[in-house]
Design a protein around this motif. Structure first.
Motif, PDB file in Angstrom:
ATOM      1  N   LEU A  36      -9.092  15.697   7.237  1.00 31.89           N
ATOM      2  CA  LEU A  36      -8.166  15.079   6.275  1.00 31.89           C
ATOM      3  C   LEU A  36      -7.534  16.178   5.426  1.00 31.89           C
ATOM      4  CD1 LEU A  36     -10.265  12.039   4.926  1.00 31.89           C
ATOM      5  CD2 LEU A  36      -8.277  11.899   6.436  1.00 31.89           C
ATOM      6  N   GLN A  37      -6.283  15.974   5.024  1.00 30.65           N
ATOM      7  CA  GLN A  37      -5.635  16.885   4.074  1.00 30.65           C
ATOM      8  C   GLN A  37      -6.351  16.771   2.720  1.00 30.65           C
ATOM      9  OE1 GLN A  37      -3.129  18.998   4.808  1.00 30.65           O
ATOM     10  NE2 GLN A  37      -3.102  18.270   6.930  1.00 30.65           N
ATOM     11  N   PRO A  38      -6.357  17.849   1.901  1.00 36.41           N
ATOM     12  CA  PRO A  38      -7.046  17.797   0.610  1.00 36.41           C
ATOM     13  C   PRO A  38      -6.660  16.586  -0.249  1.00 36.41           C
ATOM     14  CG  PRO A  38      -6.365  20.041   1.077  1.00 36.41           C
ATOM     15  CD  PRO A  38      -5.792  19.197   2.172  1.00 36.41           C
ATOM     16  N   GLU A  39      -5.346  16.260  -0.319  1.00 33.12           N
ATOM     17  CA  GLU A  39      -4.947  15.116  -1.155  1.00 33.12           C
ATOM     18  C   GLU A  39      -5.417  13.787  -0.539  1.00 33.12           C
ATOM     19  OE1 GLU A  39      -1.253  15.719   1.515  1.00 33.12           O
ATOM     20  OE2 GLU A  39      -2.807  16.955   0.555  1.00 33.12           O
ATOM     21  N   GLU A  40      -5.483  13.731   0.804  1.00 33.49           N
ATOM     22  CA  GLU A  40      -5.997  12.528   1.475  1.00 33.49           C
ATOM     23  C   GLU A  40      -7.481  12.357   1.184  1.00 33.49           C
ATOM     24  OE1 GLU A  40      -2.953  12.767   5.354  1.00 33.49           O
ATOM     25  OE2 GLU A  40      -5.003  13.548   5.499  1.00 33.49           O
ATOM     26  N   ASP A  48      -9.182  13.600  -1.357  1.00 30.85           N
ATOM     27  CA  ASP A  48      -9.384  13.288  -2.777  1.00 30.85           C
ATOM     28  C   ASP A  48      -9.091  11.816  -3.060  1.00 30.85           C
ATOM     29  OD1 ASP A  48     -10.026  15.919  -3.159  1.00 30.85           O
ATOM     30  OD2 ASP A  48      -8.070  16.501  -4.002  1.00 30.85           O
ATOM     31  N   TRP A  49      -8.020  11.300  -2.456  1.00 31.94           N
ATOM     32  CA  TRP A  49      -7.670   9.881  -2.664  1.00 31.94           C
ATOM     33  C   TRP A  49      -8.783   8.975  -2.156  1.00 31.94           C
ATOM     34  CZ3 TRP A  49      -7.378   5.744   0.626  1.00 31.94           C
ATOM     35  CH2 TRP A  49      -6.879   4.561   0.072  1.00 31.94           C
ATOM     36  N   LEU A  50      -9.304   9.262  -0.942  1.00 34.10           N
ATOM     37  CA  LEU A  50     -10.334   8.422  -0.329  1.00 34.10           C
ATOM     38  C   LEU A  50     -11.620   8.436  -1.155  1.00 34.10           C
ATOM     39  CD1 LEU A  50     -11.260   6.638   2.026  1.00 34.10           C
ATOM     40  CD2 LEU A  50     -11.876   8.720   3.278  1.00 34.10           C
ATOM     41  N   ILE A  51     -12.043   9.638  -1.598  1.00 36.38           N
ATOM     42  CA  ILE A  51     -13.268   9.751  -2.400  1.00 36.38           C
ATOM     43  C   ILE A  51     -13.114   8.973  -3.708  1.00 36.38           C
ATOM     44  CG2 ILE A  51     -14.717  11.374  -3.703  1.00 36.38           C
ATOM     45  CD1 ILE A  51     -14.054  13.449  -1.446  1.00 36.38           C
ATOM     46  N   ALA A  52     -11.960   9.113  -4.344  1.00 40.22           N
ATOM     47  CA  ALA A  52     -11.710   8.413  -5.616  1.00 40.22           C
ATOM     48  C   ALA A  52     -11.680   6.892  -5.425  1.00 40.22           C
ATOM     49  CB  ALA A  52     -10.390   8.890  -6.218  1.00 40.22           C
ATOM     50  N   LYS A  53     -11.043   6.445  -4.358  1.00 42.12           N
ATOM     51  CA  LYS A  53     -10.931   5.010  -4.075  1.00 42.12           C
ATOM     52  C   LYS A  53     -12.313   4.390  -3.837  1.00 42.12           C
ATOM     53  CE  LYS A  53      -8.787   1.172  -2.581  1.00 42.12           C
ATOM     54  NZ  LYS A  53      -8.071   0.294  -3.512  1.00 42.12           N
ATOM     55  N   LEU A  54     -13.126   5.054  -3.012  1.00 44.53           N
ATOM     56  CA  LEU A  54     -14.469   4.547  -2.703  1.00 44.53           C
ATOM     57  C   LEU A  54     -15.346   4.541  -3.956  1.00 44.53           C
ATOM     58  CD1 LEU A  54     -14.925   6.325   0.743  1.00 44.53           C
ATOM     59  CD2 LEU A  54     -14.732   3.863   0.395  1.00 44.53           C
ATOM     60  N   LYS A  55     -15.203   5.575  -4.799  1.00 47.56           N
ATOM     61  CA  LYS A  55     -15.993   5.641  -6.036  1.00 47.56           C
ATOM     62  C   LYS A  55     -15.591   4.522  -6.992  1.00 47.56           C
ATOM     63  CE  LYS A  55     -17.541   8.728  -9.731  1.00 47.56           C
ATOM     64  NZ  LYS A  55     -17.510   7.658 -10.721  1.00 47.56           N
ATOM     65  N   MET A  56     -14.293   4.259  -7.083  1.00 55.14           N
ATOM     66  CA  MET A  56     -13.792   3.199  -7.960  1.00 55.14           C
ATOM     67  C   MET A  56     -14.352   1.834  -7.526  1.00 55.14           C
ATOM     68  SD  MET A  56      -9.824   2.176  -8.746  1.00 55.14           S
ATOM     69  CE  MET A  56      -9.599   1.359  -7.162  1.00 55.14           C
ATOM     70  N   ILE A  72       0.844  -1.190   0.000  1.00 59.36           N
ATOM     71  CA  ILE A  72       0.000   0.000   0.000  1.00 59.36           C
ATOM     72  C   ILE A  72       0.888   1.252   0.000  1.00 59.36           C
ATOM     73  CG2 ILE A  72      -1.891  -1.170   1.197  1.00 59.36           C
ATOM     74  CD1 ILE A  72      -1.103   0.329   3.735  1.00 59.36           C
ATOM     75  N   SER A  73       0.398   2.308  -0.634  1.00 63.20           N
ATOM     76  CA  SER A  73       1.180   3.540  -0.746  1.00 63.20           C
ATOM     77  C   SER A  73       1.240   4.266   0.600  1.00 63.20           C
ATOM     78  CB  SER A  73       0.550   4.461  -1.787  1.00 63.20           C
ATOM     79  OG  SER A  73      -0.697   4.939  -1.307  1.00 63.20           O
ATOM     80  N   GLU A  74       2.172   5.197   0.688  1.00 61.31           N
ATOM     81  CA  GLU A  74       2.312   5.994   1.922  1.00 61.31           C
ATOM     82  C   GLU A  74       1.040   6.815   2.169  1.00 61.31           C
ATOM     83  OE1 GLU A  74       3.030   9.350   4.431  1.00 61.31           O
ATOM     84  OE2 GLU A  74       2.842   9.561   2.260  1.00 61.31           O
ATOM     85  N   LEU A  75       0.436   7.302   1.084  1.00 58.41           N
ATOM     86  CA  LEU A  75      -0.806   8.085   1.204  1.00 58.41           C
ATOM     87  C   LEU A  75      -1.948   7.232   1.739  1.00 58.41           C
ATOM     88  CD1 LEU A  75      -2.470  10.669   0.687  1.00 58.41           C
ATOM     89  CD2 LEU A  75      -2.761   9.908  -1.687  1.00 58.41           C
ATOM     90  N   GLU A  76      -2.103   6.017   1.192  1.00 58.89           N
ATOM     91  CA  GLU A  76      -3.162   5.111   1.657  1.00 58.89           C
ATOM     92  C   GLU A  76      -2.956   4.748   3.124  1.00 58.89           C
ATOM     93  OE1 GLU A  76      -5.141   0.741   0.638  1.00 58.89           O
ATOM     94  OE2 GLU A  76      -3.647   1.605  -0.725  1.00 58.89           O
ATOM     95  N   ALA A  77      -1.709   4.487   3.509  1.00 59.08           N
ATOM     96  CA  ALA A  77      -1.412   4.143   4.906  1.00 59.08           C
ATOM     97  C   ALA A  77      -1.780   5.302   5.837  1.00 59.08           C
ATOM     98  CB  ALA A  77       0.067   3.791   5.059  1.00 59.08           C
ATOM     99  N   ARG A  78      -1.500   6.526   5.384  1.00 65.58           N
ATOM    100  CA  ARG A  78      -1.794   7.714   6.204  1.00 65.58           C
ATOM    101  C   ARG A  78      -3.309   7.902   6.378  1.00 65.58           C
ATOM    102  NH1 ARG A  78       1.114  11.547   3.323  1.00 65.58           N
ATOM    103  NH2 ARG A  78      -0.681  12.779   2.658  1.00 65.58           N
TER     104      ARG A  78
END
Length: 436
Positions: free
Chosen positions: A207-211, A213-221, A2-8
């Motif tokens: 959450l930080q903006p990039e965090e 955005d990542w979470l919303i995109a992951k859940l949508k996918m 898992i990426s550092e962003l996902e872990a965070r």
């Protein structure tokens, strides 16, 4: 990897959401099963027979059953924050009012109303977790949340036993004090929910903006991948008619019969060996501590192996054998060992079981389906305690009732195997299966 962003993001979700929903469930479960401790003196004070107590204890689940699906659909519409707050304040008020029951009829009425007030809480949180946690984490998140039930028994049992030893205040008996003292946190936390809980990831300013955005995109996918699958159910009415939903409800029925039999009757079963209120509380709490450990370890193993069926079947069989052992127990040590086995089995089965619905449900279908599984399954919480009380009146002992509850868990194990055999005819895509 898992990426550092996902872990965070994962770490922030676990720290922000899980301890808080565990606290809410802790208080919920405490208010649901403290009646088992109140019964030590309440039953005599208001003239409740064992059968009447078992009936009243179980009526909670009739109210719960009738209002569960509507409650969860409202939560889906208005958001978790407002609706969970409403649920908590109303059940706290009803729980406190239970201190003023005067006989069987008022006891029955308030247990039923408590079920109505609390309907939607558990499936609402399960639904809420599915809106935040990607599939890879969802089962472990659910396991931590549900661990609050055995923790509530472990801490709440000695606490309830200690409250039962308090001297009368303002002319209130020990059982009345128990209801009132343990209702106050629910009302306070209801208002805390309004301030603390965040409805959706898009509103998560913690959450930080990039965090975010990542979470919303992951859940949508994940949602898009799920909806492309032929066996997917998104509509509320479709979910209520889905045979998989009804099958999971039947499996959950056995685990609920076992769980609430423990909550309502374990204090009275232990107390018959001559223990005082506080000692009874400590002994009722010991099995639950071991159950929490088993629950988390078993859920992690289920996630790692991506296997669900046997992770439900094996604990159900273990809990069934525990009830059979409890029915034949002839000493305090035997009954405590039996309760340890039962607690471990029931708790370990829960997380893998609740990982199953989100494999094929989403949107209002998830809201309705999860509520349906919980409401029908929780009827086991009526049947189990009532069977124990009724059969105790008939036979003079607890054994027959314990065997009946054990049998419901055997049925759960068999039905889980049948569901697995049926599901193998409809393969689930790898993207959806991952983490489930």
């Amino acid at each position: 990897m898992i990426s550092e962003l996902e872990a965070r993001v994962s770490r922030k979700l676990m720290l922000r959401i899980i301890p808080f929903v565990m606290l809410l469930y802790f208080i919920s479960f405490l208010d649901r099963v403290n009646v088992g401790f109140a019964a030590m003196t309440m039953n005599k004070a208001i003239g409740l027979s064992p059968a009447a107590f078992g009936l009243g204890g179980g009526l909670f689940f009739i109210g719960y059953f009738l209002f569960e699906v509507p409650s969860n659909l409202i939560l889906h519409k208005v958001g978790a924050r407002k609706w969970i707050a409403r649920v908590m304040v109303s059940w706290g008020i009803v729980s406190a009012a239970s201190a003023f029951v005067v006989g069987p009829n008022s006891f029955y009425a308030l247990r039923f109303i408590l079920g109505v007030a609390e309907a939607g809480f558990f499936p609402g949180i399960i639904l809420y977790l599915s809106l935040w946690f990607p599939s890879r984490q969802r089962a472990v998140a659910a396991a931590w949340f549900m661990a609050a039930a055995p923790i509530s028994t472990a801490i709440g049992s000695p606490l309830s036993g200690a409250i039962m030893k308090l001297p009368p205040i303002w002319g209130l008996a020990d059982w009345q004090m128990l209801y009132i003292i343990e209702a106050v946190p629910a009302i306070i936390l209801g208002f805390v929910v309004l301030k603390y809980m965040t409805d959706t990831p898009s509103k998560a300013h913690w959450l930080q903006p990039e965090e975010r955005d990542w979470l919303i995109a992951k859940l949508k996918m994940e949602a898009d991948a799920k909806q492309s699958h032929a066996g997917h159910t998104a509509g509320a009415l479709s979910a209520l008619r889905d045979p998989r939903v009804l099958t999971l409800a039947l499996i959950y029925f056995g685990t609920s019969a076992g769980l609430y039999t423990l909550g309502l009757w374990a204090p009275l079963i232990i107390r018959q060996y001559g223990f005082g209120s506080f000692e009874t509380g400590l002994l009722a709490g010991v099995p639950s501590i071991l159950a929490v450990i088993a629950m988390i370890v078993w859920a992690k193993h289920s996630d790692r192996t991506e296997e669900r069926t046997w992770h439900v079947v094996i604990p159900c069989v273990i809990a069934c054998l525990g009830f059979v052992f409890a029915g034949g127990a002839t000493s305090a040590l035997m009954i405590i060992l039996a309760l340890v086995v039962v607690n471990i089995g029931i708790s370990a089965a829960k997380a893998p079981l609740w990982a199953m619905p989100s494999m094929f449900l989403s949107g209002s279908g998830a809201a309705a389906g999860i509520a349906m599984i919980n409401s029908v399954g929780n009827l086991g919480g009526f049947v189990g305690p009532f069977a124990i009380g009724w059969l105790k009146d008939v036979t003079g002992g607890y054994s027959a009732g314990l065997y009946v509850v054990g049998a419901t868990l055997a049925v759960s194990a068999v039905v889980t195997l049948l569901l697995s055999r049926q599901s193998k005819q409809t393969p689930v895509p790898a993207a959806e299966r991952h983490g489930h």
